[in-house]
Scaffold this motif. Structure first.
Motif, PDB file in Angstrom:
ATOM      1  N   TYR A  28      -6.858  -4.717   4.382  1.00  0.00           N
ATOM      2  CA  TYR A  28      -7.126  -3.616   4.706  1.00  0.00           C
ATOM      3  C   TYR A  28      -5.606  -2.688   3.125  1.00  0.00           C
ATOM      4  CZ  TYR A  28      -4.442   0.198   6.354  1.00  0.00           C
ATOM      5  OH  TYR A  28      -3.905   1.337   6.995  1.00  0.00           O
ATOM      6  N   GLU A  29      -4.418  -3.188   3.067  1.00  0.00           N
ATOM      7  CA  GLU A  29      -3.234  -2.911   1.442  1.00  0.00           C
ATOM      8  C   GLU A  29      -4.680  -2.612   0.674  1.00  0.00           C
ATOM      9  OE1 GLU A  29      -0.704  -1.239   2.025  1.00  0.00           O
ATOM     10  OE2 GLU A  29      -0.983  -1.421   3.872  1.00  0.00           O
ATOM     11  N   ALA A  30      -5.306  -3.637   0.103  1.00  0.00           N
ATOM     12  CA  ALA A  30      -6.337  -3.493  -1.628  1.00  0.00           C
ATOM     13  C   ALA A  30      -7.255  -2.198  -1.338  1.00  0.00           C
ATOM     14  CB  ALA A  30      -6.570  -4.377  -1.642  1.00  0.00           C
ATOM     15  N   LEU A  31      -7.990  -1.803  -0.020  1.00  0.00           N
ATOM     16  CA  LEU A  31      -8.655  -0.861   0.298  1.00  0.00           C
ATOM     17  C   LEU A  31      -8.056  -0.163   0.673  1.00  0.00           C
ATOM     18  CD1 LEU A  31     -12.261  -0.421   0.168  1.00  0.00           C
ATOM     19  CD2 LEU A  31     -11.214  -1.616   3.620  1.00  0.00           C
ATOM     20  N   LYS A  32      -7.341   0.163   1.017  1.00  0.00           N
ATOM     21  CA  LYS A  32      -6.497   1.367   1.218  1.00  0.00           C
ATOM     22  C   LYS A  32      -5.593   1.839  -0.441  1.00  0.00           C
ATOM     23  CE  LYS A  32      -1.967   3.022   2.955  1.00  0.00           C
ATOM     24  NZ  LYS A  32      -0.756   2.736   3.430  1.00  0.00           N
ATOM     25  N   ASN A  33      -5.222   0.887  -0.835  1.00  0.00           N
ATOM     26  CA  ASN A  33      -4.621   1.597  -2.587  1.00  0.00           C
ATOM     27  C   ASN A  33      -5.903   2.012  -3.115  1.00  0.00           C
ATOM     28  OD1 ASN A  33      -1.589   1.291  -1.731  1.00  0.00           O
ATOM     29  ND2 ASN A  33      -2.331  -1.307  -2.332  1.00  0.00           N
ATOM     30  N   TYR A  34      -7.868   0.913  -3.275  1.00  0.00           N
ATOM     31  CA  TYR A  34      -8.665   1.175  -4.577  1.00  0.00           C
ATOM     32  C   TYR A  34      -8.801   2.755  -3.995  1.00  0.00           C
ATOM     33  CZ  TYR A  34     -12.541   1.290  -5.856  1.00  0.00           C
ATOM     34  OH  TYR A  34     -14.135   1.268  -6.456  1.00  0.00           O
ATOM     35  N   LEU A  35      -8.976   3.417  -2.192  1.00  0.00           N
ATOM     36  CA  LEU A  35      -9.839   4.537  -1.719  1.00  0.00           C
ATOM     37  C   LEU A  35      -8.449   5.303  -2.493  1.00  0.00           C
ATOM     38  CD1 LEU A  35     -10.652   3.530   1.924  1.00  0.00           C
ATOM     39  CD2 LEU A  35     -12.340   3.421   0.218  1.00  0.00           C
ATOM     40  N   GLU A  36      -7.204   5.426  -2.298  1.00  0.00           N
ATOM     41  CA  GLU A  36      -6.387   6.644  -2.618  1.00  0.00           C
ATOM     42  C   GLU A  36      -6.823   7.309  -4.079  1.00  0.00           C
ATOM     43  OE1 GLU A  36      -2.982   4.937  -1.554  1.00  0.00           O
ATOM     44  OE2 GLU A  36      -3.021   5.592   0.594  1.00  0.00           O
ATOM     45  N   ASP A  37      -7.070   5.683  -4.429  1.00  0.00           N
ATOM     46  CA  ASP A  37      -6.768   5.903  -5.991  1.00  0.00           C
ATOM     47  C   ASP A  37      -8.225   6.278  -6.901  1.00  0.00           C
ATOM     48  OD1 ASP A  37      -4.005   4.593  -6.941  1.00  0.00           O
ATOM     49  OD2 ASP A  37      -5.405   2.905  -7.442  1.00  0.00           O
ATOM     50  N   MET A  38      -9.347   6.211  -6.313  1.00  0.00           N
ATOM     51  CA  MET A  38     -10.750   7.090  -6.102  1.00  0.00           C
ATOM     52  C   MET A  38     -10.458   8.178  -5.684  1.00  0.00           C
ATOM     53  SD  MET A  38     -13.331   4.597  -7.630  1.00  0.00           S
ATOM     54  CE  MET A  38     -14.974   5.806  -6.667  1.00  0.00           C
ATOM     55  N   GLN A  39      -9.659   8.536  -4.635  1.00  0.00           N
ATOM     56  CA  GLN A  39      -9.954   9.845  -4.476  1.00  0.00           C
ATOM     57  C   GLN A  39      -9.436  10.255  -5.310  1.00  0.00           C
ATOM     58  OE1 GLN A  39      -8.619   9.182   0.033  1.00  0.00           O
ATOM     59  NE2 GLN A  39     -10.428  10.009   0.738  1.00  0.00           N
ATOM     60  N   ASP A  40      -8.230  10.347  -5.679  1.00  0.00           N
ATOM     61  CA  ASP A  40      -6.893  11.215  -6.663  1.00  0.00           C
ATOM     62  C   ASP A  40      -8.149  11.318  -7.995  1.00  0.00           C
ATOM     63  OD1 ASP A  40      -5.165  10.673  -5.152  1.00  0.00           O
ATOM     64  OD2 ASP A  40      -4.229   9.393  -6.368  1.00  0.00           O
ATOM     65  N   GLY A  41      -8.640  10.552  -8.505  1.00  0.00           N
ATOM     66  CA  GLY A  41      -9.434   9.659  -9.778  1.00  0.00           C
ATOM     67  C   GLY A  41     -11.150  10.852  -9.322  1.00  0.00           C
ATOM     68  N   LEU A  42     -11.320  11.019  -8.609  1.00  0.00           N
ATOM     69  CA  LEU A  42     -12.450  12.272  -8.389  1.00  0.00           C
ATOM     70  C   LEU A  42     -11.824  13.973  -7.744  1.00  0.00           C
ATOM     71  CD1 LEU A  42     -14.280  10.261  -4.870  1.00  0.00           C
ATOM     72  CD2 LEU A  42     -15.006  11.426  -7.765  1.00  0.00           C
ATOM     73  N   HIS A  70      -4.002  17.736   0.102  1.00  0.00           N
ATOM     74  CA  HIS A  70      -5.887  16.414  -0.219  1.00  0.00           C
ATOM     75  C   HIS A  70      -5.549  15.276  -0.225  1.00  0.00           C
ATOM     76  CE1 HIS A  70      -6.696  20.458  -1.282  1.00  0.00           C
ATOM     77  NE2 HIS A  70      -8.272  20.357  -1.219  1.00  0.00           N
ATOM     78  N   GLY A  71      -4.723  15.061  -0.099  1.00  0.00           N
ATOM     79  CA  GLY A  71      -4.999  13.233   0.542  1.00  0.00           C
ATOM     80  C   GLY A  71      -4.245  12.168  -0.003  1.00  0.00           C
TER      81      GLY A  71
END
Length: 71
Positions: A28-42, A70-71
């Motif tokens: 859960y934590e790994a996926l949450k952090n990955y998605l946050e990083d992806m959104q920041d990159g986008l 924005h999240g």
């Protein structure tokens, strides 16, 4: 629900054992952090495209407000 290869599963189980955390919490934590990083990159890519198209770049203070909203 989620299928992972054997090597990744073994690494995950090893981390869970070493940290005392359950596998679900680690995933859960790994996926949450990955998605946050992806959104920041986008968001950063979108801003760069806008700057390249002639938009005036944001100040750091403006960027902080934008990212917070924005999240």
């Amino acid at each position: 629900m989620l299928t992972i290869d054997v090597d990744t599963e073994n690494r995950l189980l090893q981390v869970a054992k070493q940290t005392g955390q359950d596998v679900q919490s680690i995933v859960y934590e790994a996926l949450k952090n990955y998605l946050e990083d992806m959104q920041d990159g986008l968001i950063a890519q979108q801003a760069l495209q806008e700057i390249n198209a002639g938009a005036i770049p944001l100040t750091l203070a403006q960027l902080d407000v934008y990212l917070d909203s924005h999240g």
